[in-house]
Design an enzyme around this catalytic site. Structure first.
Site, PDB file in Angstrom:
ATOM      1  N   ASP A  55     -25.807  23.494  -1.733  1.00 26.64           N
ATOM      2  CA  ASP A  55     -26.654  24.385  -2.526  1.00 26.64           C
ATOM      3  C   ASP A  55     -26.020  24.598  -3.885  1.00 26.64           C
ATOM      4  O   ASP A  55     -24.839  24.946  -3.986  1.00 26.64           O
ATOM      5  CB  ASP A  55     -26.830  25.729  -1.819  1.00 26.64           C
ATOM      6  CG  ASP A  55     -27.543  25.596  -0.480  1.00 26.64           C
ATOM      7  OD1 ASP A  55     -28.259  24.588  -0.298  1.00 26.64           O
ATOM      8  OD2 ASP A  55     -27.386  26.476   0.377  1.00 26.64           O
ATOM      9  N   ARG A  87     -31.280  22.473  -3.179  1.00 30.32           N
ATOM     10  CA  ARG A  87     -30.692  21.870  -1.983  1.00 30.32           C
ATOM     11  C   ARG A  87     -30.586  20.361  -2.229  1.00 30.32           C
ATOM     12  O   ARG A  87     -31.581  19.681  -2.464  1.00 30.32           O
ATOM     13  CB  ARG A  87     -31.555  22.161  -0.755  1.00 30.32           C
ATOM     14  CG  ARG A  87     -31.283  21.297   0.482  1.00 30.32           C
ATOM     15  CD  ARG A  87     -29.843  21.352   0.991  1.00 30.32           C
ATOM     16  NE  ARG A  87     -29.376  22.681   1.294  1.00 30.32           N
ATOM     17  CZ  ARG A  87     -29.517  23.283   2.469  1.00 30.32           C
ATOM     18  NH1 ARG A  87     -30.149  22.658   3.454  1.00 30.32           N
ATOM     19  NH2 ARG A  87     -29.031  24.494   2.662  1.00 30.32           N
ATOM     20  N   GLU A 105     -22.677  26.646  -1.459  1.00 33.55           N
ATOM     21  CA  GLU A 105     -22.463  26.376  -0.039  1.00 33.55           C
ATOM     22  C   GLU A 105     -22.434  24.876   0.216  1.00 33.55           C
ATOM     23  O   GLU A 105     -23.067  24.095  -0.494  1.00 33.55           O
ATOM     24  CB  GLU A 105     -23.575  26.990   0.827  1.00 33.55           C
ATOM     25  CG  GLU A 105     -23.582  28.493   0.874  1.00 33.55           C
ATOM     26  CD  GLU A 105     -24.584  29.038   1.889  1.00 33.55           C
ATOM     27  OE1 GLU A 105     -24.942  28.299   2.830  1.00 33.55           O
ATOM     28  OE2 GLU A 105     -24.996  30.194   1.730  1.00 33.55           O
ATOM     29  N   LYS A 164     -19.299  28.617   4.029  1.00 34.86           N
ATOM     30  CA  LYS A 164     -18.883  29.456   2.908  1.00 34.86           C
ATOM     31  C   LYS A 164     -17.363  29.581   2.823  1.00 34.86           C
ATOM     32  O   LYS A 164     -16.867  30.354   2.001  1.00 34.86           O
ATOM     33  CB  LYS A 164     -19.522  30.843   3.026  1.00 34.86           C
ATOM     34  CG  LYS A 164     -21.037  30.842   2.908  1.00 34.86           C
ATOM     35  CD  LYS A 164     -21.584  32.260   2.952  1.00 34.86           C
ATOM     36  CE  LYS A 164     -23.099  32.279   2.921  1.00 34.86           C
ATOM     37  NZ  LYS A 164     -23.695  31.764   4.179  1.00 34.86           N
ATOM     38  N   LYS A 198     -22.734  38.857   0.757  1.00 30.28           N
ATOM     39  CA  LYS A 198     -23.363  38.165   1.881  1.00 30.28           C
ATOM     40  C   LYS A 198     -22.354  37.911   2.984  1.00 30.28           C
ATOM     41  O   LYS A 198     -21.137  37.843   2.738  1.00 30.28           O
ATOM     42  CB  LYS A 198     -23.992  36.848   1.424  1.00 30.28           C
ATOM     43  CG  LYS A 198     -23.097  35.934   0.617  1.00 30.28           C
ATOM     44  CD  LYS A 198     -23.910  34.780   0.032  1.00 30.28           C
ATOM     45  CE  LYS A 198     -23.077  33.948  -0.932  1.00 30.28           C
ATOM     46  NZ  LYS A 198     -23.873  32.857  -1.536  1.00 30.28           N
TER      47      LYS A 198
END
Length: 319
Positions: free
Chosen positions: A273, A211, A282, A126, A161
């Site tokens: 992602d 994904r 990500e 991230k 997050k």
């Protein structure tokens, strides 16, 4: 090609063989006649320029409850006795994980480590993604409640997050009223010393979080992960369901931008992602997953493709 492969991963007893990507890689390696060894990162040792570990020779089979057999443990010199090290333990991306990358980096000129340990260390999922911010949703990295409130006021709904979380853990949606935002930031600040990631909520997540797997910089396949009832998280580990999918033009553009850099950094097996067909969230380089579902839908052999890429890397090193 006959290879000795040391797999650095979590305990084999704990994996779900129905969808575990590392297990799929091990089955594929075994089918090629490779010798497999299993060890935990906690068992790494260094002395006088050598990195070694207590490892078990292992055979695997696709039988639930009886999926592996260990041989007698032995001392395995990862620089001299292994051709490949697969670094496949799950995060947290903590000092233990980082230390393992430092140790494995010391043998990287002798043994191919996948993914490259220095690149894994320098590309947390991230954080490195911020290099590709043009493809990302509006994003804030902060520990400040004041900054988070201002970001919420600007975007209406947000997601908070952990910056180094994994598997969909501790992801929270905060609505327009900001209820519990102050408590949430307080809890996050207590649990983690690093900043946290705050992003504009993307309603498109209801249709899935894709994904996409890249092998040596090239697209190998994708799977759409759809959130369960009452969830915003689509990770399969937290109850999301998998669906067959195709890539959008925007997703192909993202992959084309990422591919050369992944290849240059030795990030051979990567999962990215993308939400709503356009928003990159990500770049997973530590222990990416998803290849079992991709192969089930597409009839492909992603583990075989990964081993082909590894063999090609080894051949290029030997030339």
């Amino acid at each position: 090609m006959s290879l000795t492969v040391a797999v650095q991963m979590d305990p084999l007893e704990s994996i779900n063989i129905a969808g575990d990507s590392t297990f799929a890689l091990m089955l594929s390696a075994q089918s090629r006649g490779y010798a497999l060894f299993h060890y935990s990162p906690e068992d790494l040792n260094y002395r006088d320029g050598r990195v070694w570990t207590r490892a078990h020779p292992v055979t695997v089979q696709h039988v639930v409850g009886d999926h592996f057999r260990f041989g007698r443990p032995m001392s395995l010199d990862l620089g001299k006795d292994a051709d490949v090290v697969l670094m496949r333990q799950d995060p947290p991306f903590d000092l233990g994980y980082i230390t393992a990358t430092h140790l494995l980096e010391r043998i990287a000129d002798q043994t191919l480590v996948v993914n490259d340990p220095a690149s894994v260390r320098n590309a947390p999922e991230k954080v490195w993604v911020l290099d590709f911010a043009r493809f990302m949703p509006p994003t804030l990295v902060t520990r400040s409640l004041e900054e988070a409130r201002a970001f919420l006021a600007e975007h209406g709904e947000i997601v908070v997050k952990p910056l180094h979380g994994n598997g969909g853990k501790a992801i929270f949606k905060v609505g327009t009223d900001g209820a519990n935002l102050s408590s949430l930031i307080e809890v996050f600040n207590t649990a983690w010393r690093e900043p946290h990631m705050v992003q504009a909520f993307l309603p498109g997540v209801a249709k899935g979080d894709k994904r996409i797997v890249l092998v040596d910089g090239e697209v190998a396949g994708a799977v759409n992960r759809i959130p369960g009832e009452g969830e915003i998280r689509s990770n399969l580990a937290v109850g999301g369901s998998a669906a067959q999918t195709e890539l959008t033009e925007r997703e192909l553009e993202i992959c084309a931008a990422l591919g050369p850099e992944l290849k240059r950094r030795g990030l051979l097996f990567v999962g990215i992602d993308v939400i709503g067909g356009e928003w990159l969230t990500e770049i997973n380089v530590t222990s990416p997953t998803g290849i079992v579902a991709i192969d089930r839908f597409n009839g492909t052999d992603t583990p075989g493709r990964i081993w082909d890429a590894i063999e090609a890397r080894l051949a290029a090193r030997a030339a």
